[in-house]
Design an enzyme around this catalytic site. Structure first.
Site, PDB file in Angstrom:
ATOM      1  N   CYS A   1       0.865  -1.179   0.000  1.00 42.08           N
ATOM      2  CA  CYS A   1       0.000   0.000   0.000  1.00 42.08           C
ATOM      3  C   CYS A   1       0.906   1.235   0.000  1.00 42.08           C
ATOM      4  O   CYS A   1       2.117   1.107  -0.126  1.00 42.08           O
ATOM      5  CB  CYS A   1      -0.996  -0.004   1.160  1.00 42.08           C
ATOM      6  SG  CYS A   1      -0.277   0.180   2.802  1.00 42.08           S
TER       7      CYS A   1
ATOM      8  N   ASN B   1       2.434   1.524   4.136  1.00 41.16           N
ATOM      9  CA  ASN B   1       2.763   0.286   4.841  1.00 41.16           C
ATOM     10  C   ASN B   1       2.509   0.396   6.346  1.00 41.16           C
ATOM     11  O   ASN B   1       3.234  -0.163   7.159  1.00 41.16           O
ATOM     12  CB  ASN B   1       4.202  -0.141   4.549  1.00 41.16           C
ATOM     13  CG  ASN B   1       4.528  -1.561   4.992  1.00 41.16           C
ATOM     14  OD1 ASN B   1       5.661  -1.823   5.399  1.00 41.16           O
ATOM     15  ND2 ASN B   1       3.590  -2.474   4.937  1.00 41.16           N
TER      16      ASN B   1
END
Length: 152
Positions: A8, A11
């Site tokens: 993502c 994180n």
């Protein structure tokens, strides 16, 4: 051993939540042929633990985040991971932009395996504040991903 990397933006919310949920699922199934990790497309949160919202929610479900720290995805990750799973479309685009030649086929969008959710992103709870929604969407894809990973 199959290596799975969830990614993502920072994180600290979505990808560590997915990492912890999948690690827990593999432990409960007594499967030891999977290695699960997570990383960020950005450097913003490198070294930080998962967001307190992620930690709180996972703790409520008796899932550990112990020892988890945010890190940025590396070139080596593209060679070492068998599956690189972005949590939203922007993550996938960022990963495709930096993927070394020949590794692009390892990149997936998390919800693409969930019937009726192809092409959809998991909203970032950093912005929405809705960690439960993130957890629910990860859970919604868990069995689909486990089936996919175990047969591949």
């Amino acid at each position: 051993m199959k290596k799975i990397l969830f990614v993502c933006m920072g994180n600290i919310c979505r990808s560590p939540m997915a990492e912890a949920v999948f690690r827990d699922a593999f432990q409960k199934r007594q499967e030891d042929n999977f290695q699960v990790d997570s990383a960020a497309t950005s450097r913003w949160e490198v070294g930080n633990p998962p967001h307190r919202g992620t930690q709180k929610l996972l703790s409520q479900h008796h899932i550990s985040t112990k020892g988890m720290r945010a890190r940025q995805v590396t070139t080596e990750d593209f060679y070492n991971a068998d599956f690189i799973i972005g949590m939203d479309q922007e993550n996938v685009s960022d990963l495709q932009a930096i993927a070394p030649d020949g590794t692009e086929n390892k990149i997936y969008l998390y919800l693409d395996l969930v019937p009726g959710h192809t092409g959809e992103s998991i909203p970032d709870p950093w912005y929405t504040g809705n960690f439960e929604e993130t957890y629910d969407l990860i859970q919604k894809g868990l069995n689909e991903w486990l089936t996919f990973l175990e047969k591949d």
